[in-house]
Scaffold this motif. Structure first.
Motif, PDB file in Angstrom:
ATOM      1  N   VAL A 274       7.123 -31.093 -29.049  1.00  0.00           N
ATOM      2  CA  VAL A 274       7.682 -30.786 -27.831  1.00  0.00           C
ATOM      3  C   VAL A 274       7.267 -29.402 -27.215  1.00  0.00           C
ATOM      4  O   VAL A 274       7.179 -29.207 -25.993  1.00  0.00           O
ATOM      5  CB  VAL A 274       9.355 -30.813 -27.929  1.00  0.00           C
ATOM      6  N   ILE A 275       7.177 -28.466 -28.133  1.00  0.00           N
ATOM      7  CA  ILE A 275       6.673 -27.172 -27.653  1.00  0.00           C
ATOM      8  C   ILE A 275       5.093 -27.186 -27.062  1.00  0.00           C
ATOM      9  O   ILE A 275       5.325 -26.418 -25.827  1.00  0.00           O
ATOM     10  CB  ILE A 275       6.785 -26.098 -28.822  1.00  0.00           C
ATOM     11  N   ASN A 276       4.520 -27.743 -27.815  1.00  0.00           N
ATOM     12  CA  ASN A 276       2.983 -27.465 -27.141  1.00  0.00           C
ATOM     13  C   ASN A 276       2.624 -28.411 -26.243  1.00  0.00           C
ATOM     14  O   ASN A 276       1.642 -28.119 -25.443  1.00  0.00           O
ATOM     15  CB  ASN A 276       2.294 -27.664 -28.473  1.00  0.00           C
ATOM     16  N   GLU A 277       2.930 -29.812 -26.166  1.00  0.00           N
ATOM     17  CA  GLU A 277       2.713 -30.588 -25.158  1.00  0.00           C
ATOM     18  C   GLU A 277       3.526 -30.647 -23.924  1.00  0.00           C
ATOM     19  O   GLU A 277       3.014 -31.653 -23.156  1.00  0.00           O
ATOM     20  CB  GLU A 277       2.400 -32.020 -26.009  1.00  0.00           C
ATOM     21  N   LEU A 278       4.450 -30.171 -23.946  1.00  0.00           N
ATOM     22  CA  LEU A 278       5.335 -30.107 -22.505  1.00  0.00           C
ATOM     23  C   LEU A 278       5.521 -28.783 -22.035  1.00  0.00           C
ATOM     24  O   LEU A 278       6.208 -27.817 -22.916  1.00  0.00           O
ATOM     25  CB  LEU A 278       6.798 -30.756 -22.845  1.00  0.00           C
ATOM     26  N   SER A 279       5.262 -28.439 -20.815  1.00  0.00           N
ATOM     27  CA  SER A 279       5.152 -27.081 -20.219  1.00  0.00           C
ATOM     28  C   SER A 279       6.657 -26.662 -20.165  1.00  0.00           C
ATOM     29  O   SER A 279       7.576 -27.349 -20.111  1.00  0.00           O
ATOM     30  CB  SER A 279       4.652 -26.965 -18.895  1.00  0.00           C
ATOM     31  N   ALA A 296      13.922 -39.041 -21.012  1.00  0.00           N
ATOM     32  CA  ALA A 296      12.832 -40.029 -20.412  1.00  0.00           C
ATOM     33  C   ALA A 296      12.071 -39.270 -19.251  1.00  0.00           C
ATOM     34  O   ALA A 296      10.984 -39.274 -19.330  1.00  0.00           O
ATOM     35  CB  ALA A 296      13.304 -41.390 -20.120  1.00  0.00           C
ATOM     36  N   GLU A 297      12.868 -38.738 -18.460  1.00  0.00           N
ATOM     37  CA  GLU A 297      12.345 -38.047 -17.086  1.00  0.00           C
ATOM     38  C   GLU A 297      11.615 -36.891 -17.594  1.00  0.00           C
ATOM     39  O   GLU A 297      10.469 -36.493 -17.087  1.00  0.00           O
ATOM     40  CB  GLU A 297      13.087 -37.396 -16.181  1.00  0.00           C
ATOM     41  N   VAL A 298      12.144 -36.000 -18.543  1.00  0.00           N
ATOM     42  CA  VAL A 298      11.475 -35.031 -19.087  1.00  0.00           C
ATOM     43  C   VAL A 298      10.150 -35.105 -19.779  1.00  0.00           C
ATOM     44  O   VAL A 298       8.859 -34.620 -19.508  1.00  0.00           O
ATOM     45  CB  VAL A 298      12.324 -34.057 -20.167  1.00  0.00           C
ATOM     46  N   TRP A 299       9.970 -36.303 -20.565  1.00  0.00           N
ATOM     47  CA  TRP A 299       8.775 -36.705 -21.237  1.00  0.00           C
ATOM     48  C   TRP A 299       7.538 -37.191 -20.372  1.00  0.00           C
ATOM     49  O   TRP A 299       6.735 -36.764 -20.486  1.00  0.00           O
ATOM     50  CB  TRP A 299       9.254 -37.916 -22.253  1.00  0.00           C
ATOM     51  N   GLU A 300       8.151 -37.965 -19.391  1.00  0.00           N
ATOM     52  CA  GLU A 300       7.232 -38.269 -18.591  1.00  0.00           C
ATOM     53  C   GLU A 300       6.578 -37.385 -17.437  1.00  0.00           C
ATOM     54  O   GLU A 300       5.533 -37.311 -17.025  1.00  0.00           O
ATOM     55  CB  GLU A 300       7.677 -39.516 -17.444  1.00  0.00           C
ATOM     56  N   ILE A 307      16.822 -26.261 -21.638  1.00  0.00           N
ATOM     57  CA  ILE A 307      17.966 -27.272 -22.123  1.00  0.00           C
ATOM     58  C   ILE A 307      17.456 -28.684 -21.959  1.00  0.00           C
ATOM     59  O   ILE A 307      17.550 -29.351 -23.011  1.00  0.00           O
ATOM     60  CB  ILE A 307      19.177 -27.252 -21.457  1.00  0.00           C
ATOM     61  N   GLU A 308      16.483 -28.859 -21.214  1.00  0.00           N
ATOM     62  CA  GLU A 308      16.026 -30.335 -20.980  1.00  0.00           C
ATOM     63  C   GLU A 308      14.909 -30.508 -22.234  1.00  0.00           C
ATOM     64  O   GLU A 308      15.119 -31.599 -22.859  1.00  0.00           O
ATOM     65  CB  GLU A 308      15.130 -30.288 -19.712  1.00  0.00           C
ATOM     66  N   LYS A 309      14.025 -29.641 -22.808  1.00  0.00           N
ATOM     67  CA  LYS A 309      13.431 -29.692 -23.628  1.00  0.00           C
ATOM     68  C   LYS A 309      14.056 -29.979 -25.203  1.00  0.00           C
ATOM     69  O   LYS A 309      13.644 -30.740 -26.062  1.00  0.00           O
ATOM     70  CB  LYS A 309      12.446 -28.645 -23.885  1.00  0.00           C
ATOM     71  N   THR A 310      15.206 -29.223 -25.273  1.00  0.00           N
ATOM     72  CA  THR A 310      16.210 -29.278 -26.417  1.00  0.00           C
ATOM     73  C   THR A 310      16.738 -30.562 -26.572  1.00  0.00           C
ATOM     74  O   THR A 310      16.843 -31.050 -27.466  1.00  0.00           O
ATOM     75  CB  THR A 310      17.164 -28.129 -26.360  1.00  0.00           C
ATOM     76  N   ILE A 311      17.335 -31.226 -25.493  1.00  0.00           N
ATOM     77  CA  ILE A 311      17.821 -32.453 -25.359  1.00  0.00           C
ATOM     78  C   ILE A 311      16.707 -33.660 -25.533  1.00  0.00           C
ATOM     79  O   ILE A 311      16.860 -34.491 -26.487  1.00  0.00           O
ATOM     80  CB  ILE A 311      18.620 -32.975 -23.986  1.00  0.00           C
ATOM     81  N   LEU A 312      15.675 -33.502 -25.202  1.00  0.00           N
ATOM     82  CA  LEU A 312      14.340 -34.178 -25.538  1.00  0.00           C
ATOM     83  C   LEU A 312      14.318 -34.050 -27.101  1.00  0.00           C
ATOM     84  O   LEU A 312      13.964 -35.151 -27.771  1.00  0.00           O
ATOM     85  CB  LEU A 312      13.037 -34.024 -24.817  1.00  0.00           C
ATOM     86  N   LEU A 313      14.024 -32.934 -27.715  1.00  0.00           N
ATOM     87  CA  LEU A 313      13.688 -32.782 -28.981  1.00  0.00           C
ATOM     88  C   LEU A 313      14.729 -33.298 -30.050  1.00  0.00           C
ATOM     89  O   LEU A 313      14.642 -34.201 -30.823  1.00  0.00           O
ATOM     90  CB  LEU A 313      13.664 -31.339 -29.444  1.00  0.00           C
TER      91      LEU A 313
END
Length: 604
Positions: A274-279, A296-300, A307-313
């Protein structure tokens, strides 16, 4: 005599002004909540320029970030009154909309705008008058909220915060670091709260200042309901309830699950993914009305806010079979449990469990190598979960970060051999890096106990709380020639801790408290056996400084060919009063003095 005193007073005022590049004559900020839930923010200021640098570097432009989807910007005045009194209004081409830098590269947020206002007619002695309204529709969190930190780069002669709410609406507020109550009046069906701060001194611009909410006058306010209801409103959106993941994300998690790695390594691999592959998009949540995208929207999109990266993690960890909770961090002294202001949130984390080991906190934006708990002291964590039936919060208490090293070394000609027992906790223990590569142990210390000099290590204990290991080392070129017949050797110490704080050179005086980054203990106990061919030139030393905020000890003794070194430093308070700054500075200077960190030898 009166004329003479007046002249002195006039020169003193001019001197005070010239100490800064500019001075605000006034700043007024006004928040108005209408009955339909819309909020009007009105900003007005008058700034006098005192130096060329003021308009060439600092105040030549004004910047306003806004979201056209629910906000409308109206600039009422952008005018310069020149030194001779001539008034110059900013021309049409002085107003330019651009994409905010923090939204660069994001398709989802490329509708955000930043108005850049270029002020014209600028010169020393000129005054910039600036006034605008930012009107926000009722979207996102359905109540008024605001947070004001009275911290400005230059002095303000008069500062005022005004909040207007419809009669019958309860305005919750909290003022920190200043005893000031609002003046409350009514007019035209509105309750008007006015905080008149008067003159505000400039930010002292010093290193290691306390958190803004702990030092500067700090006002937080909101018309929110209870903390529990506020959290319910906060999580009542698809970002928290629609946790479905795209097939590509599921495939990545299945790949990690099939590996032979331990649970600890798998959790860290998911975190690093999550840290290295998503800006990371540093977009304030208020700018997007506290409305976040789904995992899903954040990943794509390959990018997300904190907060979005935290929810995805959290969603990815759950997909891998691990428990994962989202938590929000709020300074404990700011939080009021009777109401809530989301603007007070300073960070988000995921709390997860390493099976049969410990509960840990993970950041989705920072690849921290150590246990985060020492960093979280002074904060209260709030569970952010739409399924929570009641508010859940817990305060984080202080934890020491420690490193203790006891070593014995044998100097043979210009090489050194020996062993050292090392114990580390908190910020000194790179637990997550050691999980990925246990050779990270070689990087904890400097000099002869680091890198290729470490021939072997015996790992006795390594968990989230503590590291215990025995290091064997051999350094072939540990003595550096200074001059003919004279050599020096650096004493090993931790790369992190005080050594990484850049406090070797400090100003002689200070205005604000000095914020100690974290509670710590560093303790080094070394015994060296030197050959008959070398003579220790470094003089004996026995220095001990003890203060109520911490202590330091440096000892160097010699008995025949045996040299004993003891270095210890400890901090037990997180802030040092400016009145004790000289004592703190003395400790830092002695600890970082190169003469106390090296041994000088002379060849016999």
């Amino acid at each position: 005599m009166l004329v003479f005193l007046a002249a002195i007073a006039g020169k003193f005022c001019v001197a005070q002004e010239l100490a800064y590049d500019a001075i605000y004559n006034f700043i007024t900020k006004e928040y108005t909540l209408s009955k339909d839930g819309n909020v009007d923010y009105h900003y007005s200021s008058s700034l006098k320029l005192l130096t060329h640098q003021a308009f060439q570097r600092y105040f030549g432009e004004s910047f306003i970030v806004y979201n056209p989807e629910f906000q409308k910007l109206k600039i009422n005045k952008s005018r310069t009154i020149m030194a001779d009194g001539k008034k110059v209004d900013s021309p049409h081409n002085a107003f330019n909309e651009v994409l905010p830098g923090f939204a660069s590269g994001s398709v989802a947020y490329n509708h955000l705008r930043e108005m850049v206002v270029s002020h014209t007619g600028l010169e020393v002695g000129a005054t910039i008058e600036f006034d605008y309204n930012l009107m926000s529709q009722a979207k996102g969190m359905p109540y008024l909220m605001g947070e004001e930190i009275l911290s400005f780069p230059v002095p303000v002669e008069s500062c005022k915060i005004i909040v207007k709410v419809p009669e019958g609406t309860i305005l919750n507020y909290k003022m920190l670091n200043l005893r000031l109550s609002p003046e409350i009046t009514t007019a035209k069906g509105m309750m008007i709260y006015t905080w008149n701060f008067g003159k505000v001194e400039a930010n002292p611009h010093e290193i290691y200042m306390p958190e803004a909410s702990s030092y500067f006058p700090f006002l937080t306010f909101s018309t929110s309901p209870s903390l529990q209801r506020s959290l319910e409103l906060f999580t009542n959106q698809p970002a928290f309830t629609d946790t479905r993941l795209p097939q590509t994300a599921v495939a990545r998690i299945e790949q990690i699950k099939r590996s032979n790695s331990s649970d600890s390594k798998k959790i860290i691999q998911i975190r690093n993914l999550v840290i290295n592959e998503l800006s990371y998009l540093q977009i304030p949540s208020a700018t997007i009305a506290f409305k976040f995208r789904t995992p899903a929207e954040v990943w794509e999109s390959l990018s997300g806010t904190e907060i979005e990266k935290t929810i995805l993690l959290a969603a990815l960890l759950r997909q891998a079979g691990y428990q994962a909770d989202i938590v929000a961090s709020v300074p404990t002294h700011v939080l009021d449990t009777k109401w809530f202001n989301p603007l007070d949130i300073n960070a988000y984390y995921v709390r997860t469990e390493i099976p049969e080991i410990a509960s840990i906190y993970l950041s989705a934006i920072y690849e921290h190598p150590y246990n985060l708990l020492p960093n979280l002291y002074g904060n209260t964590l709030l569970l952010v979960d739409p399924a929570a039936e009641s508010e859940k919060k817990w305060e984080i208490y202080p934890e020491n970060s420690t490193i203790k090293v006891k070593g014995s070394f044998d100097i043979k000609s210009f090489s050194v051999e020996g062993k050292a027992e090392l114990e580390a906790t908190g910020r000194y223990h790179p637990f997550y890096r050691i999980l990925e590569n246990d050779k990270e142990i070689n990087r904890i210390l400097t000099g002869l106990c680091s890198g290729e000099n470490v021939t072997a290590f015996k790992l006795k204990q390594s968990n989230l709380k503590r590291l215990q290991t025995e290091i064997s080392m051999k350094a072939d070129k540990s003595l550096t020639q200074l001059a003919q017949g004279f050599y020096e050797m650096e004493i090993p110490f931790a790369r992190t801790g005080v050594n990484s704080w850049n406090v070797a050179s400090l100003p002689s005086s200070r205005i604000s408290p000095f914020a100690i980054p974290y509670f710590l203990i560093e303790d080094y106990d070394y015994t060296l056996l030197i050959p008959d061919s070398l003579e220790l030139v470094t003089p004996k030393k026995n220095l001990e400084i003890r203060r109520d905020f911490g202590a330091m000890r440096i000892q160097l003794s010699k008995d025949g060919n045996t040299v004993k070194i003891r270095r210890m430093i400890e901090f037990v308070e997180n802030e040092v009063n400016p009145l004790k700054y000289a004592e703190l500075r003395e400790i830092f200077i002695e600890w970082m003095d190169p003469q106390n960190r090296k041994l000088i030898f002379k060849k016999k």
